[in-house]
Design a protein around this motif. Structure first.
Motif, short mmCIF file in Angstrom:
data_model
loop_
_atom_site.label_atom_id
_atom_site.label_comp_id
_atom_site.label_asym_id
_atom_site.label_seq_id
_atom_site.Cartn_x
_atom_site.Cartn_y
_atom_site.Cartn_z
N SER A 184 -1.19 2.91 3.60
CA SER A 184 -1.53 3.49 2.29
C SER A 184 -0.42 4.41 1.81
CB SER A 184 -2.86 4.25 2.38
OG SER A 184 -2.73 5.42 3.17
N LEU A 185 0.22 5.12 2.73
CA LEU A 185 1.32 5.99 2.33
C LEU A 185 2.50 5.17 1.81
CD1 LEU A 185 1.43 8.69 5.17
CD2 LEU A 185 0.63 8.98 2.84
N HIS A 186 2.82 4.08 2.51
CA HIS A 186 3.93 3.23 2.08
C HIS A 186 3.59 2.54 0.75
CE1 HIS A 186 6.25 3.95 5.61
NE2 HIS A 186 5.36 3.40 6.44
N HIS A 187 2.30 2.22 0.57
CA HIS A 187 1.88 1.59 -0.68
C HIS A 187 2.05 2.55 -1.85
CE1 HIS A 187 -0.31 -1.04 -3.39
NE2 HIS A 187 -1.10 -0.03 -3.72
N ASP A 188 1.74 3.85 -1.59
CA ASP A 188 1.90 4.86 -2.65
C ASP A 188 3.35 5.02 -3.05
OD1 ASP A 188 -0.78 5.28 -2.66
OD2 ASP A 188 -0.73 7.03 -1.32
N ASP A 189 4.26 4.83 -2.07
CA ASP A 189 5.69 4.94 -2.37
C ASP A 189 6.13 3.81 -3.32
OD1 ASP A 189 5.88 7.14 -0.79
OD2 ASP A 189 6.57 6.05 0.99
N ALA A 245 -2.95 3.35 11.41
CA ALA A 245 -2.15 2.27 10.84
C ALA A 245 -2.52 2.02 9.38
CB ALA A 245 -2.33 1.00 11.67
N VAL A 246 -3.82 2.06 9.09
CA VAL A 246 -4.27 1.88 7.70
C VAL A 246 -3.75 3.02 6.83
CG1 VAL A 246 -6.31 1.85 6.21
CG2 VAL A 246 -6.32 0.55 8.34
N TYR A 247 -3.81 4.24 7.38
CA TYR A 247 -3.33 5.41 6.63
C TYR A 247 -1.83 5.30 6.36
CZ TYR A 247 -2.14 10.25 5.60
OH TYR A 247 -1.64 11.39 5.02
N GLU A 248 -1.07 4.84 7.34
CA GLU A 248 0.38 4.69 7.17
C GLU A 248 0.68 3.65 6.11
OE1 GLU A 248 3.15 5.16 10.75
OE2 GLU A 248 1.28 4.49 11.67
#
Length: 239
Positions: free
Chosen positions: A234-239, A229-232
């Motif tokens: 972070s991916l959305h944050h990068d977007d 969940a944390v990794y997901e």
């Protein structure tokens, strides 16, 4: 049996058998899960490419494989590969035994791994397919209009974006496979539930070792789910 007695038994079993639960059982469960996800990712990638192919027979074959595997229970598939297939292919069984020197236990573990890989690959194929198809088609059309070939468009435009959708889903598949390995204990492959059966057979206690296994499964899957969940995020944050 009162609660206090159950708690005492849980403590007794844990103190005397924690190595079986954590070192033998959990390590075997995690290894089996990791091998399953690794090879099912490779096989699933091939199947997803087949399903996205413009060549109809490949699409039909991939679709039939996915529907059959997803439409039948994993336990049934385990029985078919562990018990039925070796009888249908006695030559292969002899090759594994005589030429490769695999014992009956080794062969059983091998067939269990193959069954779990095949089962997981059907789900991984759909994960990869949906991840690829989630990328806006307009980007593919724009890339092709700029002169990129189909393979260049897939490698440079589609896959980098699809991976962001695919990797979290693959991680969730890993969590699911960890729980599904409990079915492999039917064949005593050494996983966590196999250790439960061994301890249950030696102590004649059912609730206590089962409770310990449940707690271990929960801690492992809950921890991995939170990391994913944390990794997901972070991916959305990068977007």
């Amino acid at each position: 049996m009162d609660i206090l007695t159950i708690l005492k038994n849980i403590w007794y079993i844990w103190v005397n058998n924690w190595q079986m639960f954590l070192i033998t059982g959990l390590s075997c469960t995690l290894l089996l899960s990791a091998v399953t996800v690794l090879f099912s990712s490779l096989l699933g990638s091939v199947i997803s490419v087949m399903k996205l192919s413009k060549f109809a027979p490949l699409r039909w074959l991939a679709t039939a494989f996915i529907e059959i595997i997803r439409g039948t229970p994993l336990l049934l598939q385990l029985y078919l590969l562990v018990f039925v297939l070796p009888q249908l292919l006695p030559g292969l069984n002899s090759l594994l035994k005589d030429q490769l020197g695999l014992s009956s236990t080794d062969r059983q573990v091998m067939w269990v791994c193959i069954a779990m890989i095949i089962n997981s690959s059907a789900y991984v194929a759909e994960i990869i397919r949906s991840g690829i198809q989630a990328v806006d088609k307009g980007q593919t059309e724009a890339a092709r209009s700029l002169g990129m070939s189909g393979s260049q468009t897939m490698l440079r435009i589609v896959l980098p974006q699809a991976i962001k959708n695919i990797i979290p889903a693959l991680c969730n598949e890993f969590v699911s496979v960890i729980k599904e390995t409990s079915l492999a204990s039917t064949f005593f492959v050494g996983d966590l539930m196999t250790q439960y059966k061994l301890i249950n057979g030696s102590t004649y206690l059912t609730i206590e070792p089962l409770f310990i296994c449940g707690v271990i499964y929960f801690v492992v899957t809950f921890t991995l789910s939170k990391i994913i969940a944390v990794y997901e995020r972070s991916l959305h944050h990068d977007d």
